[in-house]
Motif scaffolding. Structure first.
Motif, PDB file in Angstrom:
ATOM      1  N   GLU A 158       0.837  -1.210   0.000  1.00 46.78           N
ATOM      2  CA  GLU A 158       0.000   0.000   0.000  1.00 46.78           C
ATOM      3  C   GLU A 158       0.870   1.257   0.000  1.00 46.78           C
ATOM      4  OE1 GLU A 158      -3.590   0.010   0.430  1.00 46.78           O
ATOM      5  OE2 GLU A 158      -3.293  -2.077  -0.160  1.00 46.78           O
ATOM      6  N   GLY A 159       0.342   2.299  -0.567  1.00 51.21           N
ATOM      7  CA  GLY A 159       0.958   3.613  -0.409  1.00 51.21           C
ATOM      8  C   GLY A 159       2.197   3.866  -1.249  1.00 51.21           C
ATOM      9  N   VAL A 160       2.412   3.057  -2.271  1.00 51.27           N
ATOM     10  CA  VAL A 160       3.509   3.360  -3.190  1.00 51.27           C
ATOM     11  C   VAL A 160       2.924   4.180  -4.343  1.00 51.27           C
ATOM     12  CG1 VAL A 160       5.307   2.410  -4.661  1.00 51.27           C
ATOM     13  CG2 VAL A 160       4.661   1.208  -2.583  1.00 51.27           C
ATOM     14  N   ALA A 161       3.464   5.367  -4.558  1.00 48.83           N
ATOM     15  CA  ALA A 161       2.947   6.247  -5.610  1.00 48.83           C
ATOM     16  C   ALA A 161       3.282   5.676  -6.986  1.00 48.83           C
ATOM     17  CB  ALA A 161       3.535   7.640  -5.454  1.00 48.83           C
ATOM     18  N   VAL A 162       2.493   6.069  -7.977  1.00 56.37           N
ATOM     19  CA  VAL A 162       2.653   5.516  -9.321  1.00 56.37           C
ATOM     20  C   VAL A 162       4.056   5.786  -9.875  1.00 56.37           C
ATOM     21  CG1 VAL A 162       1.868   5.685 -11.710  1.00 56.37           C
ATOM     22  CG2 VAL A 162       0.207   5.624  -9.869  1.00 56.37           C
ATOM     23  N   GLU A 163       4.517   7.024  -9.710  1.00 54.47           N
ATOM     24  CA  GLU A 163       5.831   7.361 -10.277  1.00 54.47           C
ATOM     25  C   GLU A 163       6.950   6.591  -9.587  1.00 54.47           C
ATOM     26  OE1 GLU A 163       7.288   8.657 -12.942  1.00 54.47           O
ATOM     27  OE2 GLU A 163       5.192   8.490 -13.505  1.00 54.47           O
ATOM     28  N   ALA A 164       6.828   6.484  -8.236  1.00 51.71           N
ATOM     29  CA  ALA A 164       7.826   5.732  -7.469  1.00 51.71           C
ATOM     30  C   ALA A 164       7.814   4.262  -7.877  1.00 51.71           C
ATOM     31  CB  ALA A 164       7.560   5.877  -5.978  1.00 51.71           C
ATOM     32  N   ALA A 165       6.607   3.732  -8.090  1.00 49.35           N
ATOM     33  CA  ALA A 165       6.482   2.331  -8.483  1.00 49.35           C
ATOM     34  C   ALA A 165       7.163   2.092  -9.827  1.00 49.35           C
ATOM     35  CB  ALA A 165       5.009   1.948  -8.564  1.00 49.35           C
ATOM     36  N   ARG A 166       6.939   3.026 -10.748  1.00 49.11           N
ATOM     37  CA  ARG A 166       7.527   2.865 -12.075  1.00 49.11           C
ATOM     38  C   ARG A 166       9.060   2.862 -12.000  1.00 49.11           C
ATOM     39  NH1 ARG A 166       4.752   3.112 -16.684  1.00 49.11           N
ATOM     40  NH2 ARG A 166       2.984   4.120 -15.703  1.00 49.11           N
ATOM     41  N   THR A 167       9.599   3.800 -11.222  1.00 48.66           N
ATOM     42  CA  THR A 167      11.050   3.884 -11.070  1.00 48.66           C
ATOM     43  C   THR A 167      11.602   2.622 -10.413  1.00 48.66           C
ATOM     44  OG1 THR A 167      10.755   6.249 -10.740  1.00 48.66           O
ATOM     45  CG2 THR A 167      12.912   5.338 -10.174  1.00 48.66           C
ATOM     46  N   LEU A 168      10.920   2.201  -9.338  1.00 51.02           N
ATOM     47  CA  LEU A 168      11.361   1.012  -8.601  1.00 51.02           C
ATOM     48  C   LEU A 168      11.365  -0.224  -9.499  1.00 51.02           C
ATOM     49  CD1 LEU A 168      11.823  -0.708  -5.993  1.00 51.02           C
ATOM     50  CD2 LEU A 168       9.352  -0.728  -5.717  1.00 51.02           C
ATOM     51  N   LEU A 169      10.270  -0.428 -10.228  1.00 48.10           N
ATOM     52  CA  LEU A 169      10.145  -1.645 -11.030  1.00 48.10           C
ATOM     53  C   LEU A 169      11.113  -1.628 -12.205  1.00 48.10           C
ATOM     54  CD1 LEU A 169       6.293  -2.069 -10.860  1.00 48.10           C
ATOM     55  CD2 LEU A 169       8.025  -3.430  -9.706  1.00 48.10           C
ATOM     56  N   ASP A 170      11.335  -0.438 -12.744  1.00 49.37           N
ATOM     57  CA  ASP A 170      12.324  -0.312 -13.805  1.00 49.37           C
ATOM     58  C   ASP A 170      13.697  -0.754 -13.311  1.00 49.37           C
ATOM     59  OD1 ASP A 170      11.397   0.911 -16.359  1.00 49.37           O
ATOM     60  OD2 ASP A 170      13.447   1.702 -16.255  1.00 49.37           O
ATOM     61  N   GLN A 171      14.020  -0.308 -12.106  1.00 49.00           N
ATOM     62  CA  GLN A 171      15.327  -0.636 -11.534  1.00 49.00           C
ATOM     63  C   GLN A 171      15.429  -2.136 -11.236  1.00 49.00           C
ATOM     64  OE1 GLN A 171      16.095   1.654  -7.967  1.00 49.00           O
ATOM     65  NE2 GLN A 171      17.859   0.349  -7.458  1.00 49.00           N
ATOM     66  N   VAL A 172      14.351  -2.681 -10.652  1.00 47.48           N
ATOM     67  CA  VAL A 172      14.332  -4.104 -10.325  1.00 47.48           C
ATOM     68  C   VAL A 172      14.449  -4.951 -11.599  1.00 47.48           C
ATOM     69  CG1 VAL A 172      12.749  -5.934  -9.579  1.00 47.48           C
ATOM     70  CG2 VAL A 172      13.130  -3.939  -8.118  1.00 47.48           C
ATOM     71  N   ALA A 173      13.716  -4.552 -12.637  1.00 50.64           N
ATOM     72  CA  ALA A 173      13.766  -5.302 -13.887  1.00 50.64           C
ATOM     73  C   ALA A 173      15.180  -5.278 -14.467  1.00 50.64           C
ATOM     74  CB  ALA A 173      12.772  -4.720 -14.888  1.00 50.64           C
ATOM     75  N   GLN A 174      15.761  -4.096 -14.453  1.00 54.97           N
ATOM     76  CA  GLN A 174      17.099  -3.920 -15.046  1.00 54.97           C
ATOM     77  C   GLN A 174      18.180  -4.654 -14.254  1.00 54.97           C
ATOM     78  OE1 GLN A 174      17.878  -0.733 -17.200  1.00 54.97           O
ATOM     79  NE2 GLN A 174      20.061  -1.072 -17.243  1.00 54.97           N
ATOM     80  N   ASP A 175      18.075  -4.584 -12.912  1.00 56.18           N
ATOM     81  CA  ASP A 175      19.147  -5.127 -12.076  1.00 56.18           C
ATOM     82  C   ASP A 175      18.997  -6.603 -11.766  1.00 56.18           C
ATOM     83  OD1 ASP A 175      20.033  -2.557 -12.021  1.00 56.18           O
ATOM     84  OD2 ASP A 175      19.462  -2.147  -9.937  1.00 56.18           O
ATOM     85  N   VAL A 176      17.749  -7.070 -11.652  1.00 57.52           N
ATOM     86  CA  VAL A 176      17.541  -8.416 -11.111  1.00 57.52           C
ATOM     87  C   VAL A 176      16.826  -9.344 -12.089  1.00 57.52           C
ATOM     88  CG1 VAL A 176      16.565  -9.736  -9.195  1.00 57.52           C
ATOM     89  CG2 VAL A 176      17.358  -7.395  -8.804  1.00 57.52           C
ATOM     90  N   LEU A 177      15.724  -8.894 -12.648  1.00 56.88           N
ATOM     91  CA  LEU A 177      14.871  -9.828 -13.393  1.00 56.88           C
ATOM     92  C   LEU A 177      15.362 -10.075 -14.815  1.00 56.88           C
ATOM     93  CD1 LEU A 177      11.381  -8.578 -12.162  1.00 56.88           C
ATOM     94  CD2 LEU A 177      12.788 -10.406 -11.229  1.00 56.88           C
TER      95      LEU A 177
END
Lengths: 81, 81
Positions: free
Chosen positions: B48-67
């Motif tokens: 809960e409470g993760v803003a859309v822009e923060a989510a996009r940045t976070l997931l981009d980073q996770v995808a690039q670094d880990v997935l």
């Protein structure tokens, strides 16, 4: 014609691989990621002259018989163009 | 908030697993399937409470670094709701 086939574990089936990824991300400083579930997808290119309806039937059958295990997995077929 | 992350091999990278599936399907009577490429996808549930822009940045980073492995793979992040 192109198509995409998405295969996911059913909601009731445990996904240890996804859980491992989620825990790894939490330990790497991303606790806001609450759950990860992993699936497969297939990009399929069909030969010329396959009609849309025939393509849909064919891909449904291929997904059901070969690409997914219907006991534990769901699938979704999406024709692209 | 939910998101989907799609990871595919770059077009220039050989996909022997997809080729094997394509040949298997041809031998099973589906020669109209000209090409198969396999990818992975991840369904991610954010707390809960993760803003859309923060989510996009976070997931981009996770995808690039880990997935994904950016050397041979492309990825696409899709926020669902």
């Amino acid at each position: 014609m192109k198509a995409k086939i998405y295969v996911t574990l059913k909601r009731t089936v445990l996904d240890p691989q996804g859980q491992t990824i989620q825990r790894a991300l939490a330990s790497m400083g991303h606790p806001e990621i609450a759950e990860v579930r992993q699936g497969k997808f297939f990009e399929v290119e069909l030969g010329e002259g396959v009609a849309v309806e025939a393509a849909r039937t064919l891909l449904d059958q291929v997904a059901q018989d070969v690409l997914a295990n219907p006991v534990i997995e769901d699938y979704r077929v999406e024709l692209v163009d």
